[in-house]
Design an enzyme around this catalytic site. Structure first.
Site, PDB file in Angstrom:
ATOM      1  N   GLY A   1     -12.889  19.965 -23.077  1.00 44.42           N
ATOM      2  CA  GLY A   1     -13.456  19.342 -21.878  1.00 44.42           C
ATOM      3  C   GLY A   1     -14.653  18.475 -22.207  1.00 44.42           C
ATOM      4  O   GLY A   1     -15.670  18.512 -21.518  1.00 44.42           O
ATOM      5  N   ALA A   2     -14.518  17.669 -23.269  1.00 43.74           N
ATOM      6  CA  ALA A   2     -15.682  16.943 -23.782  1.00 43.74           C
ATOM      7  C   ALA A   2     -15.760  15.497 -23.297  1.00 43.74           C
ATOM      8  O   ALA A   2     -16.590  14.733 -23.764  1.00 43.74           O
ATOM      9  CB  ALA A   2     -15.690  16.971 -25.313  1.00 43.74           C
TER      10      ALA A   2
ATOM     11  N   SER B   1     -20.916  30.971 -16.776  1.00 44.31           N
ATOM     12  CA  SER B   1     -21.664  30.402 -15.644  1.00 44.31           C
ATOM     13  C   SER B   1     -22.546  31.479 -15.044  1.00 44.31           C
ATOM     14  O   SER B   1     -22.214  32.670 -15.093  1.00 44.31           O
ATOM     15  CB  SER B   1     -20.705  29.905 -14.567  1.00 44.31           C
ATOM     16  OG  SER B   1     -21.431  29.633 -13.370  1.00 44.31           O
TER      17      SER B   1
ATOM     18  N   TYR C   1     -13.373  31.233  -9.573  1.00 45.88           N
ATOM     19  CA  TYR C   1     -14.258  30.710 -10.624  1.00 45.88           C
ATOM     20  C   TYR C   1     -15.195  31.809 -11.139  1.00 45.88           C
ATOM     21  O   TYR C   1     -15.393  31.964 -12.343  1.00 45.88           O
ATOM     22  CB  TYR C   1     -15.069  29.547 -10.038  1.00 45.88           C
ATOM     23  CG  TYR C   1     -15.865  28.747 -11.025  1.00 45.88           C
ATOM     24  CD1 TYR C   1     -15.267  27.748 -11.792  1.00 45.88           C
ATOM     25  CD2 TYR C   1     -17.240  28.957 -11.174  1.00 45.88           C
ATOM     26  CE1 TYR C   1     -16.010  26.989 -12.682  1.00 45.88           C
ATOM     27  CE2 TYR C   1     -17.987  28.200 -12.064  1.00 45.88           C
ATOM     28  CZ  TYR C   1     -17.373  27.207 -12.812  1.00 45.88           C
ATOM     29  OH  TYR C   1     -18.113  26.461 -13.690  1.00 45.88           O
TER      30      TYR C   1
ATOM     31  N   ALA D   1     -14.718  35.078 -11.000  1.00 47.07           N
ATOM     32  CA  ALA D   1     -13.959  36.080 -11.754  1.00 47.07           C
ATOM     33  C   ALA D   1     -13.644  35.559 -13.157  1.00 47.07           C
ATOM     34  O   ALA D   1     -13.764  36.286 -14.150  1.00 47.07           O
ATOM     35  CB  ALA D   1     -12.663  36.421 -11.026  1.00 47.07           C
ATOM     36  N   ALA D   2     -13.261  34.298 -13.242  1.00 48.69           N
ATOM     37  CA  ALA D   2     -12.935  33.723 -14.555  1.00 48.69           C
ATOM     38  C   ALA D   2     -14.174  33.698 -15.450  1.00 48.69           C
ATOM     39  O   ALA D   2     -14.113  34.062 -16.628  1.00 48.69           O
ATOM     40  CB  ALA D   2     -12.378  32.311 -14.387  1.00 48.69           C
ATOM     41  N   LYS D   3     -15.308  33.292 -14.895  1.00 51.38           N
ATOM     42  CA  LYS D   3     -16.524  33.165 -15.705  1.00 51.38           C
ATOM     43  C   LYS D   3     -17.075  34.533 -16.112  1.00 51.38           C
ATOM     44  O   LYS D   3     -17.645  34.689 -17.194  1.00 51.38           O
ATOM     45  CB  LYS D   3     -17.579  32.352 -14.950  1.00 51.38           C
ATOM     46  CG  LYS D   3     -17.196  30.876 -14.772  1.00 51.38           C
ATOM     47  CD  LYS D   3     -16.999  30.182 -16.118  1.00 51.38           C
ATOM     48  CE  LYS D   3     -16.850  28.673 -15.970  1.00 51.38           C
ATOM     49  NZ  LYS D   3     -16.676  28.007 -17.292  1.00 51.38           N
TER      50      LYS D   3
END
Lengths: 77, 247
Positions: free
Chosen positions: B12-13, B142, B155, B157-159
């Site tokens: 994601g750069a 995050s 988001y 939960a993923a982080k």
């Protein structure tokens, strides 16, 4: 056959720091040769490189002895 | 702090935090692979800036939730650069919605990219790093993964999952000289936060002890630290860069 065992033996000696005399077809990587789980993963990776083949995770799980490795490699060559 | 001769892959750069990290690692001497999902033009711009600094760089389009594509990306990196020292798992998406309204698809998409993607990329680089007996993996989590956030169940939960994954992989890979750490950014000025309505932004700022949004450079500096020699004894940690939001 002898050649495969020789090459496998060399990799195990280098990787696990065991004596060549400890290695026979029945020797289990973990119980007999002192490898931990990561060592076995690494051994499989090195065998893949040495013999230019891909060993699937499922197959790798069934390779627990020196003999398993030699048999597997011979079956693929 | 010198990353001369090191090679890095940043997911994601093309934009935002990932772009800032890629440029900072390059500034410190690293060759950097620029992964992107959709913004090819902006990925090229990042890569061009890196090569203008005299480092090697190329772009790879890859959906990080696709294990085959991830494998191919890592292979290309190792083929071209010969080694891989630093992986920055930065790529992420949002599909915000109140939980009662959240569609299963919104949940799945975010979990697949933001959590499974980190797993797949980490798994794919492990082989090379284990051979090298060294490596640095930096996961971008995050602040919401630590304190929660309404409207971002997926988001968050993923982080939070990324933090757990960081600790598990840190333990697994430590014996091979590979460190795995997470950075938990707070609210950083990027395209992602630009989308927020002004009111929401003000409300946000009132929760930040340091009283302002962060800058992508703040995250890039933390990533550079974790990638450098000074962090060689740090693994399994979560570094909050959030203006004090989570303490």
């Amino acid at each position: 056959m002898a050649d495969v065992l020789e090459r496998v033996t060399k990799i195990i000696v280098d990787r696990l720091g065991v004596e060549e005399s400890q290695i026979n077809l029945d020797a289990k990587f973990k119980e007999d040769l002192g490898a931990d789980s990561l060592d076995v993963v690494e051994l499989v990776m090195e065998l893949e490189d040495e013999f230019d083949m891909e060993i699937s995770d499922d197959d790798a799980e069934n390779i627990t002895t020196v003999g398993d490795a030699v048999t597997y490699i011979n079956s693929k060559n | 702090m010198n990353l001369e001769g090191k090679t890095a892959l940043v997911t994601g750069a093309s934009r935002g935090i990932g772009r800032a990290i890629a440029l900072e690692l390059a500034r410190l001497g690293a060759d950097v692979v620029v992964n992107y999902a959709g913004s090819e033009q902006r990925a090229k711009e990042t890569a061009d800036e890196i090569t203008a600094m005299g480092r090697r760089s190329f772009i790879v389009q890859c959906d990080i939730s696709d294990s085959e594509a991830v494998g191919a990306m890592v292979k290309e990196t190792v083929d071209q650069f010969g080694r891989l020292d630093i992986l920055v798992n930065n790529a992420g998406i949002t599909r915000d919605n109140l939980m009662m309204r959240m569609k299963e698809q919104e949940w799945d998409e975010v979990i697949n990219t933001n959590l499974k993607g980190v797993f797949l990329c980490t798994k794919a680089v492990t082989r090379q790093m284990m051979k090298q007996r060294s490596g640095r993996i930096i996961n971008i989590s995050s602040v919401v993964g630590r304190i929660g956030n309404a409207g971002q169940a997926n988001y968050t939960a993923a982080k939070a999952g990324v933090i757990g994954l960081t600790k598990a992989s840190a333990r697994e890979l430590a014996p091979r000289g590979i460190t795995v750490n997470a950075i938990a950014p707070g609210f950083i000025t990027t395209d992602m936060t630009d989308e927020l309505p002004a009111e929401a932004k003000e409300q946000l700022i009132s929760q930040i002890p340091l009283g302002t949004l962060g800058d992508t450079a703040d995250i890039a500096a933390a990533a550079a630290f974790l990638a450098g020699d000074g962090a060689k004894y740090i693994t399994g940690q979560v570094l909050g860069v959030d203006g004090g939001m989570a303490m």
